[in-house]
Design an enzyme around this catalytic site. Structure first.
Site, mmCIF file in Angstrom:
data_model
loop_
_atom_site.group_PDB
_atom_site.id
_atom_site.type_symbol
_atom_site.label_atom_id
_atom_site.label_comp_id
_atom_site.label_asym_id
_atom_site.label_seq_id
_atom_site.Cartn_x
_atom_site.Cartn_y
_atom_site.Cartn_z
ATOM 1 N N HIS A 1 13.197 -2.545 40.035
ATOM 2 C CA HIS A 1 14.010 -1.732 40.931
ATOM 3 C C HIS A 1 14.459 -0.479 40.206
ATOM 4 O O HIS A 1 14.733 -0.537 39.010
ATOM 5 C CB HIS A 1 15.244 -2.525 41.403
ATOM 6 N N ASP B 1 12.960 -8.447 47.863
ATOM 7 C CA ASP B 1 11.727 -8.832 48.557
ATOM 8 C C ASP B 1 11.072 -10.071 47.968
ATOM 9 O O ASP B 1 10.065 -10.543 48.506
ATOM 10 C CB ASP B 1 10.732 -7.664 48.522
HETATM 11 C C1 LIG Z 1 10.628 -0.749 42.747
HETATM 12 C C2 LIG Z 1 9.821 0.150 41.829
HETATM 13 C C3 LIG Z 1 9.006 1.118 42.705
HETATM 14 C C4 LIG Z 1 10.790 0.959 40.957
HETATM 15 O O1 LIG Z 1 10.010 1.820 40.268
HETATM 16 P P1 LIG Z 1 10.432 2.927 39.226
HETATM 17 O O2 LIG Z 1 11.881 2.975 38.974
HETATM 18 O O3 LIG Z 1 9.752 4.171 39.659
HETATM 19 O O4 LIG Z 1 9.768 2.344 37.932
HETATM 20 P P2 LIG Z 1 8.282 2.560 37.492
HETATM 21 O O5 LIG Z 1 7.342 2.214 38.585
HETATM 22 O O6 LIG Z 1 8.194 3.919 36.889
HETATM 23 O O7 LIG Z 1 8.163 1.453 36.370
HETATM 24 C C5 LIG Z 1 8.727 1.590 35.082
HETATM 25 C C6 LIG Z 1 7.957 0.675 34.146
HETATM 26 O O8 LIG Z 1 8.197 -0.684 34.536
HETATM 27 C C7 LIG Z 1 6.977 -1.308 34.945
HETATM 28 N N1 LIG Z 1 7.219 -2.034 36.186
HETATM 29 C C8 LIG Z 1 8.065 -1.708 37.161
HETATM 30 N N2 LIG Z 1 8.003 -2.594 38.170
HETATM 31 C C9 LIG Z 1 7.080 -3.501 37.791
HETATM 32 C C10 LIG Z 1 6.554 -4.644 38.420
HETATM 33 N N3 LIG Z 1 6.960 -5.011 39.635
HETATM 34 N N4 LIG Z 1 5.616 -5.361 37.777
HETATM 35 C C11 LIG Z 1 5.197 -4.983 36.540
HETATM 36 N N5 LIG Z 1 5.647 -3.898 35.904
HETATM 37 C C12 LIG Z 1 6.584 -3.164 36.529
HETATM 38 C C13 LIG Z 1 6.010 -0.166 35.231
HETATM 39 O O9 LIG Z 1 4.673 -0.574 35.084
HETATM 40 C C14 LIG Z 1 6.436 0.866 34.227
HETATM 41 O O10 LIG Z 1 5.901 0.493 32.984
HETATM 42 P P3 LIG Z 1 5.417 1.611 31.938
HETATM 43 O O11 LIG Z 1 6.671 2.370 31.571
HETATM 44 O O12 LIG Z 1 4.842 0.812 30.827
HETATM 45 O O13 LIG Z 1 4.420 2.462 32.657
HETATM 46 C C15 LIG Z 1 8.865 -0.677 40.925
HETATM 47 O O14 LIG Z 1 9.637 -1.579 40.149
HETATM 48 C C16 LIG Z 1 7.805 -1.398 41.706
HETATM 49 O O15 LIG Z 1 6.781 -0.804 42.024
HETATM 50 N N6 LIG Z 1 8.023 -2.705 42.043
HETATM 51 C C17 LIG Z 1 7.065 -3.446 42.826
HETATM 52 C C18 LIG Z 1 7.268 -3.128 44.310
HETATM 53 C C19 LIG Z 1 8.542 -3.727 44.853
HETATM 54 O O16 LIG Z 1 8.835 -4.905 44.667
HETATM 55 N N7 LIG Z 1 9.283 -2.890 45.588
HETATM 56 C C20 LIG Z 1 10.491 -3.301 46.259
HETATM 57 C C21 LIG Z 1 11.687 -2.669 45.651
HETATM 58 S S1 LIG Z 1 13.166 -3.319 46.387
#
Ligand SMILES: CC(C)(COP(=O)(O)OP(=O)(O)OC[C@H]1O[C@@H](n2cnc3c(N)ncnc32)[C@H](O)[C@@H]1OP(=O)(O)O)[C@@H](O)C(=O)NCCC(=O)NCCS
Length: 388
Positions: free
Chosen positions: A271, A325
């Protein structure tokens, strides 16, 4: 060599991708405490609101009006919402036409657009008129989502029953049967938990759209479009699909090892704000256990717990934990709800948060208009097409 001309921002601006940490405005609607894993609506924790017994309507009132209603106020509010639940035939026709064509979020987007076209006061952008539309949408979106579920199965769309609560009626209109009291209670909790969540992508989309002083329907359609995406509201659907793909609790280790090797993000984890357990996942966990055991889908819950242990052991140190979720899909699935209806249920709840935020911002509205760092050329010389 030509003299270098100054470029705005180039090499100077500091920014974080995805507007991370950027502040848009002041708000007293909700607070996401990402460090301690708490979610507060107008001062009240979601745990207290879920346990309080006032139901989703109480939370919607709180978000929209700023304080908890007294009994008479809540009764009036519930009656008002109940009276607004029905949808015009033109909207039913839109639903009947589009429900089998694509995703139910697309049907919802189109149906809300139709509601806007049917409202002669669509373009009257005042706090009073937008509040009126907000109440109608809060009441009508459950009816639209339930109708979509029926239409895609060639079942007749059911009219609302204003004598029962919003969650109960939503489930009844969707399934054709009165839900058990516990099922309606849990749906109510789910709607409370999903109602509002700070400046998330869909809320921001809705607010950006509304800040041009367009009609509220257009702003809500923007929110629906954003919520649909798998990184936001669409993650609940994807999470359940992951559990189903794993299929057997004993396959979880291998599945996660493969996901890691392919650098696949595990849906339902992580998140932008929470770097601790999402409090909504904490509330949902025991309910997912209860409902999956009752429905005979305990293997899905078992898989979720195995996956949770693996991901938290691996990524918990980086603040990656289950989010809202992660468990919700197991519960909706145990209720017999189709997987692609999960995100529309999110929208049923989030409409109150979207509209509360928009109404809060409107009296002192200022157009959202950020900038990007331009990294392109400034002096390319134009070549006529025949010479390129
Ligand atoms: C929610 C979300 C979009 C937040 O993203 P964000 O703040 O932009 O963080 P990032 O996507 O830049 O991720 C940061 C790091 O954590 C890792 N990471 C984040 N969520 C992850 C996940 N669900 N599984 C594995 N790795 C994850 C990323 O790969 C990234 O790693 P890196 O720095 O080595 O490249 C992201 O955690 C995600 O895509 N989660 C899965 C989708 C989800 O469940 N969404 C519902 C949110 S309520």
């Amino acid at each position: 060599m030509s003299e270098e001309k100054p470029r705005q921002f180039v090499g100077k601006a500091e920014f974080k991708k995805g507007l991370e940490g950027a502040i848009t405005n002041e708000s007293s609607i909700s607070y996401v405490d990402g460090v301690n894993g708490k979610l507060i609506y107008r001062g009240y924790s979601i745990d207290d609101l879920c346990a309080g017994g006032g139901g989703y309507e109480e939370t919607a009132y709180l978000l929209l009006n700023g304080s908890l209603p007294k009994k008479a106020e809540l009764d009036t509010f519930k009656a008002d919402l109940a009276a607004r639940r029905s949808i015009p035939d033109d909207v039913k026709n839109v639903i009947n036409h589009s429900a089998k064509l694509g995703h139910p979020m697309s049907t919802l987007r189109t149906a809300v657009s139709m509601l806007g076209s049917l409202n002669p006061k669509e373009f009257e952008v005042t706090v009073e008129n937008n509040y009126d539309i907000a109440l109608s949408l809060t009441a009508q979106i459950p009816t639209i989502v339930a109708a979509t579920q029926r239409a895609r199965k060639d079942e007749p769309i059911l009219d609302p029953d204003p004598s029962i609560g919003l969650s109960e009626d939503f489930l009844r209109m969707m399934t054709g049967e009165m839900p058990e009291a516990r099922t309606a209670e849990v749906m109510d909790m789910a709607l409370i938990m999903h109602a509002e969540h700070g400046m998330n992508a869909s809320t921001f989309s809705a607010m950006v759209t509304n800040s041009s002083l367009t009609d509220l329907y257009s702003s809500i359609i923007a929110g629906i479009g954003s919520l649909k995406g798998p990184l936001h509201g669409g993650a609940n659907e994807m999470t359940l699909r992951t559990f189903m793909e794993i299929g057997d609790p004993d396959s979880t280790d291998q599945w996660f090892a493969d996901a890691k090797a392919k650098k696949i993000k595990v849906m339902g984890f992580g998140h932008r704000v929470y770097k601790a357990y999402d409090p909504r996942a904490v509330l949902f966990d025991p309910i997912a256990k209860e409902f999956s055991e009752r429905a005979g889908t305990g293997n899905l819950y078992e898989i979720s717990k195995k996956l949770e242990a693996l991901v938290v052991a691996d990524l918990g140190g980086r603040g990656i934990f289950p989010n809202v979720d992660f468990f919700s899909g197991i519960i909706y699935n145990a209720m017999g709800i189709d997987t692609d209806m999960f995100t529309p249920i999110f929208a049923v709840a989030r409409i109150s948060g979207w509209t509360a935020r928009i109404l809060e911002y409107l009296p002192d509205n200022r157009l959202f208009r950020p900038r990007a760092v331009y990294i392109g050329d400034l002096e390319s010389s134009y070549t006529p097409i025949e010479d390129r």
